[in-house]
Design a protein around this motif. Structure first.
Motif, mmCIF file in Angstrom:
data_model
loop_
_atom_site.group_PDB
_atom_site.id
_atom_site.type_symbol
_atom_site.label_atom_id
_atom_site.label_comp_id
_atom_site.label_asym_id
_atom_site.label_seq_id
_atom_site.Cartn_x
_atom_site.Cartn_y
_atom_site.Cartn_z
ATOM 1 N N PRO A 1 0.807 -1.232 0.000
ATOM 2 C CA PRO A 1 0.000 0.000 0.000
ATOM 3 C C PRO A 1 0.835 1.275 0.000
ATOM 4 O O PRO A 1 0.386 2.323 -0.447
ATOM 5 C CB PRO A 1 -0.827 -0.120 1.282
ATOM 6 N N ARG A 2 2.080 1.168 0.487
ATOM 7 C CA ARG A 2 2.931 2.363 0.558
ATOM 8 C C ARG A 2 3.591 2.697 -0.777
ATOM 9 O O ARG A 2 4.072 3.812 -0.970
ATOM 10 C CB ARG A 2 4.022 2.154 1.612
ATOM 11 N N ASP A 3 3.618 1.716 -1.679
ATOM 12 C CA ASP A 3 4.295 1.928 -2.962
ATOM 13 C C ASP A 3 3.310 2.536 -3.956
ATOM 14 O O ASP A 3 2.717 1.853 -4.791
ATOM 15 C CB ASP A 3 4.846 0.598 -3.499
ATOM 16 N N ASN A 4 3.123 3.834 -3.846
ATOM 17 C CA ASN A 4 2.137 4.523 -4.678
ATOM 18 C C ASN A 4 2.513 4.540 -6.149
ATOM 19 O O ASN A 4 1.643 4.559 -7.025
ATOM 20 C CB ASN A 4 1.955 5.960 -4.170
ATOM 21 N N PHE A 5 3.815 4.526 -6.428
ATOM 22 C CA PHE A 5 4.259 4.540 -7.829
ATOM 23 C C PHE A 5 3.781 3.277 -8.549
ATOM 24 O O PHE A 5 3.172 3.344 -9.622
ATOM 25 C CB PHE A 5 5.782 4.649 -7.877
ATOM 26 N N GLN A 6 4.048 2.098 -7.931
ATOM 27 C CA GLN A 6 3.618 0.845 -8.548
ATOM 28 C C GLN A 6 2.093 0.710 -8.541
ATOM 29 O O GLN A 6 1.490 0.222 -9.503
ATOM 30 C CB GLN A 6 4.246 -0.341 -7.810
ATOM 31 N N MET B 1 -9.489 6.506 -11.028
ATOM 32 C CA MET B 1 -9.514 7.454 -9.913
ATOM 33 C C MET B 1 -8.554 7.014 -8.812
ATOM 34 O O MET B 1 -7.867 7.835 -8.192
ATOM 35 C CB MET B 1 -10.936 7.570 -9.360
ATOM 36 N N ASN B 2 -8.484 5.710 -8.552
ATOM 37 C CA ASN B 2 -7.517 5.203 -7.575
ATOM 38 C C ASN B 2 -6.082 5.462 -8.048
ATOM 39 O O ASN B 2 -5.199 5.808 -7.260
ATOM 40 C CB ASN B 2 -7.714 3.701 -7.351
ATOM 41 N N ALA B 3 -5.873 5.275 -9.352
ATOM 42 C CA ALA B 3 -4.550 5.565 -9.913
ATOM 43 C C ALA B 3 -4.215 7.037 -9.744
ATOM 44 O O ALA B 3 -3.072 7.411 -9.434
ATOM 45 C CB ALA B 3 -4.514 5.180 -11.395
ATOM 46 N N LEU B 4 -5.233 7.907 -9.910
ATOM 47 C CA LEU B 4 -5.040 9.349 -9.771
ATOM 48 C C LEU B 4 -4.616 9.712 -8.345
ATOM 49 O O LEU B 4 -3.711 10.526 -8.142
ATOM 50 C CB LEU B 4 -6.332 10.066 -10.149
ATOM 51 N N LYS B 5 -5.243 9.064 -7.362
ATOM 52 C CA LYS B 5 -4.909 9.345 -5.962
ATOM 53 C C LYS B 5 -3.445 8.973 -5.677
ATOM 54 O O LYS B 5 -2.709 9.730 -5.039
ATOM 55 C CB LYS B 5 -5.836 8.561 -5.034
ATOM 56 N N SER B 6 -3.026 7.785 -6.137
ATOM 57 C CA SER B 6 -1.643 7.349 -5.902
ATOM 58 C C SER B 6 -0.650 8.248 -6.633
ATOM 59 O O SER B 6 0.407 8.601 -6.098
ATOM 60 C CB SER B 6 -1.456 5.893 -6.367
ATOM 61 N N ALA B 7 -0.983 8.638 -7.866
ATOM 62 C CA ALA B 7 -0.086 9.487 -8.648
ATOM 63 C C ALA B 7 0.063 10.865 -8.025
ATOM 64 O O ALA B 7 1.132 11.483 -8.102
ATOM 65 C CB ALA B 7 -0.606 9.599 -10.089
#
Length: 484
Positions: free
Chosen positions: A223-228, A254-260
């Motif tokens: 969960p901490r690896d937002n890039f991956q 949208m989930n990808a947007l939050k991590s990015a």
């Protein structure tokens, strides 16, 4: 005496425990450094700039404790940080330093994975074939049992093959990465392998298999690896969009947007907004489409400004490189001219040397011819008087290999030997004996039989005589000596 032995024994035991404690302490320090390095290696992609300093600080600490493998590994990860920041020069410079240290201290795994990183840099420049060759060399360095690093290099190979549009290589490296990752038990490597296999299945429109691989990758996600995680959600979004499951696609995007947004990668954000635009357009959601389009435009403008600064930096570097290249070309031109002049003079020198040698040989042959003509007249007169009686005696001596054969021949043909002496002072007694037999027109076979030697031995001696007399290969030695 007993007290002295007792004190000595106690002191020895104390020293032994002290040394053991020191080694244990060093092992603990090394273990802590290794744990710290592994922790940074898992987290640095989220903020490469921050971890540059952390890797450098850890490297200096490792150097102070003579942990050269950890120090070299820190250089590799610094190169990785620069790679993720698109700073090729710094990435390559640190990679080359890491390879130098790895070679110096024979740290094979650091050298191998750093060569893999250089292969990625070659791939970025479009040098796919060179990149693959470099990566294959790196894989050859690693032992078969190093599954973790072999999985890492295979994952690099997937990227190289993807950028080079080599689907066969991409498939091969994906299989290799998956196999090695399973054997190593490294979740990060295994997740990368599943993700790569899923992307390939998606490209081949095998949506069921792609979703299965993506789910396996998601099960291993940190969960901490937002890039991956951003890339994984984007992959799911692309999959669902192609399956026309637009609501699911938008949810994933949208989930990808939050991590990015946490990673603050503008290029990644731009890709996600472009995906969202397609999804909103497919669902006729004009409001969200316009919002995504506005964000996309702002990001593109920001990236354009960033690209302008990058281009200016590249232009300065190109101007510097161009100036350096011109200077190098000038130096190369001067060196080429100097080299050409040297070669020309050398050829001229060889020509003159050959010409002088040829003229000298001609003069020698002319002198020999004059001597031959003079001596022939004398020899004919002498031979006419003594031929009948002497020839039989000489032939008998030669046939019997008589030790006095040469002396007899010198008495009969003194001019012959005088001429030979003038032609060459290097002829030995055996050479003169051989010359005398050739003067008698004996064949090599006859000479071998008379001297109890092989024909090869006779031919070798004739060859040496020819060299000593400076005769070219076209001159018949027997005829020459018969006419002396």
């Amino acid at each position: 005496m007993y007290n002295i032995l007792k004190v000595t024994l106690l002191f020895s035991l104390f020293s032994l425990f002290h040394i053991k404690a020191q080694y244990k302490s060093r092992d603990n320090i090394r273990l802590n450094y290794k744990k710290e390095l592994d922790m940074y290696a898992e987290e640095y992609r989220n903020d490469p700039n921050t971890y540059l300093n952390k890797f450098e600080e850890l490297r200096q600490n490792a150097i102070s404790e003579n942990y050269h493998d950890i120090a070299a590994d820190c250089l590799y990860y610094k190169a990785r940080c620069f790679y993720f920041n698109n700073k090729t020069d710094s990435s390559v410079a640190n990679a080359e330093r890491a390879i130098e240290e790895a070679e110096k201290y024979n740290i094979i795994y650091v050298k191998a994975k750093t060569k893999g990183l250089l292969a990625l840099e070659f791939s970025r420049k479009g040098l796919t074939d060179r990149a693959i060759d470099q990566l294959e060399d790196a894989l050859q360095m690693l032992p078969v049992g190093d599954h973790n690093n072999r999985a890492l290099l295979s994952a690099m190979g997937i990227q190289i093959a993807f950028h080079g549009n080599d689907s066969q290589k991409e498939d091969d490296y994906s299989d290799s990465c998956l196999r090695e990752a399973r054997l190593s038990g490294n979740k990060t490597r295994l997740r990368s392998a599943y993700f790569a296999k899923g992307k390939m299945s998606l490209e081949s429109e095998n949506y069921v298999q792609a979703e299965a691989y993506f789910k396996k990758a998601a099960a291993l996600s940190d969960p901490r690896d937002n890039f991956q995680n951003a890339h994984l959600h984007m992959a799911f979004g692309e999959l669902y969009f192609k399956q026309q499951k637009y609501d699911s696609a938008i949810s994933r995007q949208m989930n990808a947007l939050k991590s990015a947004m946490i990673v603050k990668d503008k290029r990644l954000l731009l890709q996600i907004y472009n995906q969202l635009k397609k999804s909103y357009k497919a669902t006729d959601n004009i409001k969200n489409y316009q919002l995504s389009d506005e964000n996309s435009i702002r990001l593109r403008d920001t990236l354009d400004v960033l690209n302008i600064h990058q281009q200016q930096a590249v232009l300065r570097a190109m101007e510097k490189e161009l100036k350096k290249s011109h200077e190098q070309e000038k130096n190369n031109y001067v060196m080429a001219c100097a080299g050409a002049l040297f070669i020309l003079l050398f050829i001229l020198f060889l020509f003159l040397k050959h010409y002088k040698k040829t003229q000298k040989l001609k003069n020698v042959f002319l002198e020999k011819e004059v001597l031959l003509n003079r001596e022939q007249q004398k020899n004919k007169q002498l031979e006419g008087e003594l031929r009948k009686d002497v020839l039989a005696d000489l032939l008998s001596s030669a046939t019997e290999n008589h030790p006095l054969f040469l002396n007899k021949y010198k008495k009969v043909y003194p001019a012959f030997f005088e001429t030979l002496d003038k032609l060459s002072s290097e002829l030995t007694t055996e050479d003169l004996k051989c010359c005398a037999m050739m003067h008698m027109n004996l064949s090599a076979k006859e000479m071998a039989g008379y001297t109890y030697s092989s024909i090869r031995t006779v031919e070798n001696r004739k060859y040496r005589i020819r060299k000593k007399l400076n005769l070219c290969s076209s001159v018949d030695l027997n005829k020459f000596l018969m006419n002396v």
